[in-house]
Scaffold this motif. Structure first.
Motif, mmCIF file in Angstrom:
data_model
loop_
_atom_site.group_PDB
_atom_site.id
_atom_site.type_symbol
_atom_site.label_atom_id
_atom_site.label_comp_id
_atom_site.label_asym_id
_atom_site.label_seq_id
_atom_site.Cartn_x
_atom_site.Cartn_y
_atom_site.Cartn_z
ATOM 1 N N PHE A 44 0.800 -1.223 0.000
ATOM 2 C CA PHE A 44 0.000 0.000 0.000
ATOM 3 C C PHE A 44 0.833 1.273 0.000
ATOM 4 C CE2 PHE A 44 -3.366 -2.783 2.158
ATOM 5 C CZ PHE A 44 -3.891 -3.153 0.936
ATOM 6 N N ILE A 45 2.143 1.152 -0.212
ATOM 7 C CA ILE A 45 2.972 2.338 -0.292
ATOM 8 C C ILE A 45 2.580 3.139 -1.539
ATOM 9 C CG2 ILE A 45 4.874 1.271 -1.584
ATOM 10 C CD1 ILE A 45 5.241 3.808 1.299
ATOM 11 N N THR A 46 2.627 4.471 -1.417
ATOM 12 C CA THR A 46 2.326 5.341 -2.555
ATOM 13 C C THR A 46 3.473 6.328 -2.730
ATOM 14 O OG1 THR A 46 1.159 6.968 -1.199
ATOM 15 C CG2 THR A 46 -0.176 5.181 -2.152
ATOM 16 N N GLN B 62 3.398 9.583 -2.823
ATOM 17 C CA GLN B 62 3.313 10.838 -2.072
ATOM 18 C C GLN B 62 4.198 10.863 -0.826
ATOM 19 O OE1 GLN B 62 -0.676 12.045 -1.072
ATOM 20 N NE2 GLN B 62 0.007 13.823 0.079
ATOM 21 N N PRO B 63 4.106 9.871 0.068
ATOM 22 C CA PRO B 63 4.999 9.920 1.234
ATOM 23 C C PRO B 63 6.473 9.767 0.861
ATOM 24 C CG PRO B 63 3.738 7.874 1.240
ATOM 25 C CD PRO B 63 3.159 8.750 0.168
ATOM 26 N N CYS C 107 11.731 1.896 4.646
ATOM 27 C CA CYS C 107 11.072 2.835 3.748
ATOM 28 C C CYS C 107 11.645 4.200 4.109
ATOM 29 C CB CYS C 107 9.563 2.798 3.932
ATOM 30 S SG CYS C 107 8.703 3.881 2.783
ATOM 31 N N ILE D 72 2.662 10.491 8.480
ATOM 32 C CA ILE D 72 2.396 9.664 7.299
ATOM 33 C C ILE D 72 1.462 8.535 7.714
ATOM 34 C CG2 ILE D 72 3.410 8.149 5.553
ATOM 35 C CD1 ILE D 72 5.980 9.809 5.780
ATOM 36 N N ASP D 73 0.457 8.281 6.912
ATOM 37 C CA ASP D 73 -0.515 7.221 7.206
ATOM 38 C C ASP D 73 0.226 5.902 7.445
ATOM 39 O OD1 ASP D 73 -2.509 5.310 7.257
ATOM 40 O OD2 ASP D 73 -3.581 6.117 5.526
ATOM 41 N N LYS E 13 -0.715 2.976 7.365
ATOM 42 C CA LYS E 13 -1.088 1.915 6.424
ATOM 43 C C LYS E 13 -0.089 1.831 5.270
ATOM 44 C CE LYS E 13 -5.312 3.584 6.514
ATOM 45 N NZ LYS E 13 -6.712 3.899 6.326
ATOM 46 N N SER E 14 0.580 2.952 4.994
ATOM 47 C CA SER E 14 1.572 2.969 3.911
ATOM 48 C C SER E 14 2.678 1.949 4.149
ATOM 49 C CB SER E 14 2.224 4.354 3.809
ATOM 50 O OG SER E 14 1.277 5.335 3.520
#
Length: 194
Positions: free
Chosen positions: A96-98, A100-101, A129, A166-167, A169-170
């Motif tokens: 679920f990494i995107t 944006q972060p 990460c 940062i969320d 979930k990422s």
């Protein structure tokens, strides 16, 4: 070159029972998915792992210089081969990494005098990460030589710039077949809470 991206694909995947990097994810493999996200944040992108196993994925693959030392060895390899000042390092098991972060971490790296920029999640730093300056390499090699392989301890020693907000979930990662089943189910359910 100021930035580069690397995806760690060389893990043992012992709890998963099969190679996490090659798990199917969104029409591709998990490693390719993560590499594409990293590529949205920075280029060039390469994989750190066994070239004979991962070269078909469409990215340059570099063998881990010190296999058996876990992620620390993979990160040291990335820093040793990188031509960039800053290297974004991401584990291949974060579906679920995107971008944006990742872009935010790279921006923070450009603004700090620290040698590492790491997101802080609910369970502590997320060193798989993170963005590492090339100057981290000698310190990391020393830690590996002394068998101090826990990357969370390493980034605390540096010290790293910890980034909050940062969320979490990422950074959720896959470790077991049950994780993979749950993540796959969550991806297919709109507005999932995972």
């Amino acid at each position: 070159m100021r930035q580069a991206g690397f995806v760690l694909v060389g893990g043992r995947s012992s709890r998963m029972g099969r190679d996490k990097a090659l798990l199917p994810w969104r029409g591709t493999t998990l490693a390719q998915h993560v590499a594409r996200v990293v590529q949205e944040a920075t280029t060039p992108v390469a994989l750190i792992g066994d070239p004979s196993r991962y070269s078909h994925l469409g990215y340059p693959v570099h063998a881990d210089d010190s296999p058996g030392n876990g992620p620390a060895g993979g990160i040291a390899t990335a820093l040793a081969i990188s031509k960039a000042e800053w290297s974004l390092i991401v584990g291949c098991d974060m579906p679920f990494i995107t971008a944006q972060p990742l872009r935010m971490l790279l921006r923070k790296a450009a603004e700090t005098d620290r040698k590492c920029v790491v997101p802080a999640g609910p369970s502590g730093p997320e060193p798989l990460c993170a963005v590492y300056h090339r100057d981290c390499l000698e310190t990391l090699k020393k830690a590996i030589a002394e068998s101090r392989l826990r990357m969370r301890d390493f980034v605390r020693e540096l010290p790293a710039l910890l980034v909050t907000g940062i969320d979490p979930k990422s950074f959720a990662n896959l470790n077991t077949p049950e994780d993979f089943e749950a993540f796959t189910r969550a991806w297919t359910i709109p507005h999932s809470t995972i």
